[in-house]
Design an enzyme around this catalytic site. Structure first.
Site, PDB file in Angstrom:
ATOM      1  N   ASN A 173      64.103  74.755  85.444  1.00 32.00           N
ATOM      2  CA  ASN A 173      63.898  73.734  86.702  1.00 32.00           C
ATOM      3  C   ASN A 173      62.501  74.217  87.458  1.00 32.00           C
ATOM      4  OD1 ASN A 173      65.692  71.706  86.495  1.00 32.00           O
ATOM      5  ND2 ASN A 173      67.271  73.305  86.858  1.00 32.00           N
ATOM      6  N   HIS A 194      73.436  77.989  81.330  1.00 29.60           N
ATOM      7  CA  HIS A 194      72.770  76.673  81.881  1.00 29.60           C
ATOM      8  C   HIS A 194      72.694  75.700  80.840  1.00 29.60           C
ATOM      9  CE1 HIS A 194      69.164  74.165  83.996  1.00 29.60           C
ATOM     10  NE2 HIS A 194      70.336  73.635  83.915  1.00 29.60           N
ATOM     11  N   GLU A 223      70.005  77.886  78.737  1.00 30.57           N
ATOM     12  CA  GLU A 223      69.265  78.938  79.202  1.00 30.57           C
ATOM     13  C   GLU A 223      70.134  80.006  79.895  1.00 30.57           C
ATOM     14  OE1 GLU A 223      65.714  78.591  82.567  1.00 30.57           O
ATOM     15  OE2 GLU A 223      67.519  77.177  82.758  1.00 30.57           O
ATOM     16  N   SER A 249      71.876  75.429  87.762  1.00 29.20           N
ATOM     17  CA  SER A 249      70.569  75.229  87.311  1.00 29.20           C
ATOM     18  C   SER A 249      69.364  75.810  88.279  1.00 29.20           C
ATOM     19  CB  SER A 249      70.399  73.696  87.136  1.00 29.20           C
ATOM     20  OG  SER A 249      70.695  73.041  88.494  1.00 29.20           O
TER      21      SER A 249
END
Length: 296
Positions: free
Chosen positions: A189, A139, A151, A118
């Site tokens: 993130n 991800h 992702e 991540s």
């Protein structure tokens, strides 16, 4: 692609294995710990039972999904004959580098190597691999069987063919893939973790309590879950690790983890996984909640 190996039977790993298996792929779930394998498979079975109860899948589909998964505790045995390997081990730079170096030595050169990281650089991970053009970030979001987003992160050397293959594969899983570039925290993130960190800073500075902060974000910003509850769900250790990666990558103080987060992780208060974080998830609290519901 027919056979997928998933490395790591934890929260993300078992969710990824579940998702591939439910979509009809042969899955090899790998973990060094037999106990982790058993726990992961129990989680998959429990999640499938919940889906059956809701009418999302049939009992037959549940049994077929479980039948599609074979477990291994040896990495070499697990990845043999696979078309794709998805690494979902702990968010630790050294561990991931080690795993990908092993995969480079074991897997044939046509095998695509994906990581569920991540925050860690795909380019750095690929530097440990022969033919780095086959390394890509995949991800998934937690809980994997439910959340639609994947992702997709291209490293500096990731090829167009590999990217297209993984994008198409994600669609085949019923997901919505979104391609992003390889910078610390990627998109998800890079935006989420500073918000969580700021919520922890707000608590640390005494601006509001846990419940109050989460209530403001849920009711005022239409978030389905408050940032402190979400941090507990992700794992406070994971949040800290991601923030450290971003801080090291950008050298910007806005990514520096709040001292309260650091202390809580050092104290072993990691959220749901440890039974306590910003909220109490202990068995006694669960029993108390059940009792209150019964008395109502």
């Amino acid at each position: 692609m027919k056979t997928i190996a998933v490395i790591g039977a934890g929260t993300m790993g078992n969710g990824i294995a579940h998702t591939f298996a439910q979509s009809g792929f042969a899955v090899k779930l790998i973990d060094i710990s037999e106990k982790s394998i058993e726990k992961g498979m129990a989680t998959i079975a429990s999640n499938l039972d919940r889906m059956v109860a809701k009418g999302s899948i049939s009992e037959e589909q549940k049994h077929q999904t479980i039948a599609n998964i074979i477990t291994y505790t040896d990495l070499k045995d697990g990845v043999v004959g696979c078309d794709l390997v998805v690494e979902a081990a702990t968010e630790n730079v050294t561990l991931k580098f080690q795993i990908f170096k092993q995969l480079s030595e074991i897997c044939e050169h046509h095998v695509i190597l994906a990581t569920n990281t991540s925050s860690i650089s795909i380019t750095q991970i690929a530097a440990n691999v022969v033919h780095p053009e086959r390394v890509i970030g995949m991800h998934f979001m937690n809980p994997v069987p439910i959340m639609k987003l994947v992702e997709i992160i291209r490293g500096y050397n990731t090829s167009d063919d590999v990217t297209k293959t993984i994008m198409d594969l994600s669609v085949a899983l019923g997901k919505t893939p979104t391609e992003v570039n390889d910078y610390p925290g990627f998109v998800a993130n890079r935006i989420l973790m500073p918000m969580i960190n700021e919520a922890i800073e707000t608590l640390y500075n005494g601006v509001g309590g846990v419940y109050e902060i989460d209530t403001v974000m849920k009711l005022g910003m239409a978030h389905p879950m408050g940032p402190l509850q979400l941090a507990d769900f992700i794992g406070l250790d994971v949040c800290l690790s991601i923030l450290n990666v971003m801080y090291d990558g950008f050298k910007n103080p806005k990514y520096a983890p709040c001292p309260l987060l650091v202390n809580m992780v050092m104290a072993g208060k990691l959220g749901v996984k440890s039974g306590e974080g910003f909220y109490d998830y202990s068995e006694s609290k669960k029993a108390e909640k059940v009792s209150k519901q019964f008395l109502k």
